[in-house]
Scaffold this motif. Structure first.
Motif, PDB file in Angstrom:
ATOM      1  N   PHE A   1     -86.109  -2.459  17.753  1.00  0.00           N
ATOM      2  CA  PHE A   1     -85.911  -3.003  19.091  1.00  0.00           C
ATOM      3  C   PHE A   1     -84.922  -4.155  19.050  1.00  0.00           C
ATOM      4  CE2 PHE A   1     -90.297  -1.625  18.663  1.00  0.00           C
ATOM      5  CZ  PHE A   1     -90.438  -0.744  19.713  1.00  0.00           C
ATOM      6  N   ILE A   2     -84.182  -4.306  20.111  1.00  0.00           N
ATOM      7  CA  ILE A   2     -83.370  -5.492  20.342  1.00  0.00           C
ATOM      8  C   ILE A   2     -83.800  -6.019  21.699  1.00  0.00           C
ATOM      9  CG2 ILE A   2     -81.049  -6.402  20.662  1.00  0.00           C
ATOM     10  CD1 ILE A   2     -80.041  -3.920  19.079  1.00  0.00           C
ATOM     11  N   GLU A   3     -84.164  -7.288  21.759  1.00  0.00           N
ATOM     12  CA  GLU A   3     -84.640  -7.863  23.016  1.00  0.00           C
ATOM     13  C   GLU A   3     -83.647  -8.882  23.549  1.00  0.00           C
ATOM     14  OE1 GLU A   3     -88.896  -8.864  23.273  1.00  0.00           O
ATOM     15  OE2 GLU A   3     -88.938  -8.350  21.134  1.00  0.00           O
ATOM     16  N   ALA A   4     -83.613  -8.995  24.868  1.00  0.00           N
ATOM     17  CA  ALA A   4     -82.799 -10.006  25.536  1.00  0.00           C
ATOM     18  C   ALA A   4     -83.612 -10.595  26.680  1.00  0.00           C
ATOM     19  CB  ALA A   4     -81.511  -9.397  26.049  1.00  0.00           C
ATOM     20  N   GLU A   5     -83.478 -11.888  26.892  1.00  0.00           N
ATOM     21  CA  GLU A   5     -84.256 -12.567  27.922  1.00  0.00           C
ATOM     22  C   GLU A   5     -83.773 -12.262  29.333  1.00  0.00           C
ATOM     23  OE1 GLU A   5     -82.994 -14.257  25.205  1.00  0.00           O
ATOM     24  OE2 GLU A   5     -84.908 -14.162  24.154  1.00  0.00           O
ATOM     25  N   ASP A   6     -82.507 -11.891  29.469  1.00  0.00           N
ATOM     26  CA  ASP A   6     -81.969 -11.580  30.793  1.00  0.00           C
ATOM     27  C   ASP A   6     -80.750 -10.679  30.658  1.00  0.00           C
ATOM     28  OD1 ASP A   6     -79.558 -13.179  30.405  1.00  0.00           O
ATOM     29  OD2 ASP A   6     -80.713 -14.950  30.898  1.00  0.00           O
ATOM     30  N   GLY A   7     -80.193 -10.260  31.782  1.00  0.00           N
ATOM     31  CA  GLY A   7     -79.065  -9.347  31.780  1.00  0.00           C
ATOM     32  C   GLY A   7     -77.801  -9.925  31.173  1.00  0.00           C
ATOM     33  N   VAL A   8     -77.597 -11.222  31.331  1.00  0.00           N
ATOM     34  CA  VAL A   8     -76.410 -11.870  30.757  1.00  0.00           C
ATOM     35  C   VAL A   8     -76.448 -11.761  29.234  1.00  0.00           C
ATOM     36  CG1 VAL A   8     -75.188 -14.063  30.489  1.00  0.00           C
ATOM     37  CG2 VAL A   8     -76.147 -13.443  32.716  1.00  0.00           C
TER      38      VAL A   8
ATOM     39  N   ALA B   1     -78.273  -9.652  27.547  1.00  0.00           N
ATOM     40  CA  ALA B   1     -78.258  -8.227  27.198  1.00  0.00           C
ATOM     41  C   ALA B   1     -76.831  -7.683  27.138  1.00  0.00           C
ATOM     42  CB  ALA B   1     -79.090  -7.436  28.203  1.00  0.00           C
ATOM     43  N   LEU B   2     -75.986  -8.070  28.086  1.00  0.00           N
ATOM     44  CA  LEU B   2     -74.590  -7.615  28.052  1.00  0.00           C
ATOM     45  C   LEU B   2     -73.877  -8.123  26.805  1.00  0.00           C
ATOM     46  CD1 LEU B   2     -73.366  -7.846  31.751  1.00  0.00           C
ATOM     47  CD2 LEU B   2     -73.633  -5.794  30.359  1.00  0.00           C
ATOM     48  N   LYS B   3     -74.118  -9.373  26.448  1.00  0.00           N
ATOM     49  CA  LYS B   3     -73.518  -9.932  25.226  1.00  0.00           C
ATOM     50  C   LYS B   3     -74.031  -9.185  23.994  1.00  0.00           C
ATOM     51  CE  LYS B   3     -72.782 -14.518  27.130  1.00  0.00           C
ATOM     52  NZ  LYS B   3     -73.201 -15.918  27.156  1.00  0.00           N
ATOM     53  N   THR B   4     -75.294  -8.821  24.020  1.00  0.00           N
ATOM     54  CA  THR B   4     -75.884  -8.076  22.910  1.00  0.00           C
ATOM     55  C   THR B   4     -75.246  -6.698  22.782  1.00  0.00           C
ATOM     56  OG1 THR B   4     -77.975  -9.270  23.170  1.00  0.00           O
ATOM     57  CG2 THR B   4     -78.050  -7.192  21.951  1.00  0.00           C
ATOM     58  N   LEU B   5     -74.994  -6.036  23.898  1.00  0.00           N
ATOM     59  CA  LEU B   5     -74.358  -4.716  23.868  1.00  0.00           C
ATOM     60  C   LEU B   5     -72.971  -4.775  23.234  1.00  0.00           C
ATOM     61  CD1 LEU B   5     -75.287  -3.177  27.347  1.00  0.00           C
ATOM     62  CD2 LEU B   5     -76.100  -2.454  25.094  1.00  0.00           C
ATOM     63  N   GLU B   6     -72.324  -5.906  23.341  1.00  0.00           N
ATOM     64  CA  GLU B   6     -71.006  -6.081  22.723  1.00  0.00           C
ATOM     65  C   GLU B   6     -71.097  -6.038  21.193  1.00  0.00           C
ATOM     66  OE1 GLU B   6     -67.987  -6.563  24.199  1.00  0.00           O
ATOM     67  OE2 GLU B   6     -68.739  -6.569  26.254  1.00  0.00           O
ATOM     68  N   LYS B   7     -72.258  -6.445  20.661  1.00  0.00           N
ATOM     69  CA  LYS B   7     -72.413  -6.588  19.205  1.00  0.00           C
ATOM     70  C   LYS B   7     -73.251  -5.501  18.546  1.00  0.00           C
ATOM     71  CE  LYS B   7     -73.425 -11.135  20.162  1.00  0.00           C
ATOM     72  NZ  LYS B   7     -74.239 -12.289  19.934  1.00  0.00           N
ATOM     73  N   GLU B   8     -74.150  -4.898  19.307  1.00  0.00           N
ATOM     74  CA  GLU B   8     -75.119  -3.961  18.737  1.00  0.00           C
ATOM     75  C   GLU B   8     -74.977  -2.579  19.370  1.00  0.00           C
ATOM     76  OE1 GLU B   8     -77.308  -4.792  16.374  1.00  0.00           O
ATOM     77  OE2 GLU B   8     -77.006  -6.955  16.397  1.00  0.00           O
ATOM     78  N   LYS B   9     -75.203  -1.533  18.585  1.00  0.00           N
ATOM     79  CA  LYS B   9     -75.237  -0.184  19.127  1.00  0.00           C
ATOM     80  C   LYS B   9     -76.675   0.107  19.563  1.00  0.00           C
ATOM     81  CE  LYS B   9     -74.615   4.689  18.009  1.00  0.00           C
ATOM     82  NZ  LYS B   9     -75.757   5.084  18.827  1.00  0.00           N
ATOM     83  N   VAL B  10     -76.826   0.553  20.789  1.00  0.00           N
ATOM     84  CA  VAL B  10     -78.165   0.893  21.280  1.00  0.00           C
ATOM     85  C   VAL B  10     -78.154   2.329  21.799  1.00  0.00           C
ATOM     86  CG1 VAL B  10     -78.734  -1.490  21.873  1.00  0.00           C
ATOM     87  CG2 VAL B  10     -77.765  -0.023  23.611  1.00  0.00           C
ATOM     88  N   ASP B  11     -79.309   2.970  21.721  1.00  0.00           N
ATOM     89  CA  ASP B  11     -79.451   4.358  22.158  1.00  0.00           C
ATOM     90  C   ASP B  11     -80.153   4.484  23.502  1.00  0.00           C
ATOM     91  OD1 ASP B  11     -78.280   5.419  19.792  1.00  0.00           O
ATOM     92  OD2 ASP B  11     -80.163   5.053  18.744  1.00  0.00           O
ATOM     93  N   LEU B  12     -80.828   3.414  23.925  1.00  0.00           N
ATOM     94  CA  LEU B  12     -81.582   3.424  25.174  1.00  0.00           C
ATOM     95  C   LEU B  12     -81.727   1.990  25.656  1.00  0.00           C
ATOM     96  CD1 LEU B  12     -83.527   4.809  27.281  1.00  0.00           C
ATOM     97  CD2 LEU B  12     -85.369   4.362  25.631  1.00  0.00           C
TER      98      LEU B  12
END
Length: 86
Positions: free
Chosen positions: A17-24, A26-37
């Motif tokens: 799992f990768i967790e983010a506290e909010d959408g901001v 989460a978007l930064k996380t998507l820049e760095k991590e590959k996610v499937d869902l």
């Protein structure tokens, strides 16, 4: 909500799992991590779930990621866009 969903997914065998506290974040996380869902809460600070969904779907790099929106809100009017409220 994140804790409940994570616990449920762990109980059926998921463990990464990768967790983010909010959408901001989460978007930064998507820049760095590959996610499937993506599983997102509707109600979040800084960028709500709908804003996050729109940002994800607008970006060609992320728009193909399956997206599930969840909420603990019980009132339909609290989870509709203003233009779609009855």
């Amino acid at each position: 909500m994140r804790r409940i969903i994570k616990g449920t997914l762990k109980s059926i065998g998921f463990s990464n799992f990768i967790e983010a506290e909010d959408g901001v974040i989460a978007l930064k996380t998507l820049e760095k991590e590959k996610v499937d869902l993506i599983i997102s809460d509707w109600i979040m600070p800084n960028m709500n779930g709908l804003e996050f969904l729109k940002a994800v779907k607008k970006d060609d790099r992320f728009k193909g990621i399956p997206f599930i929106m969840v909420t603990a809100e019980g009132q339909k009017g609290n989870v509709l866009e203003p233009s779609t409220r009855e």
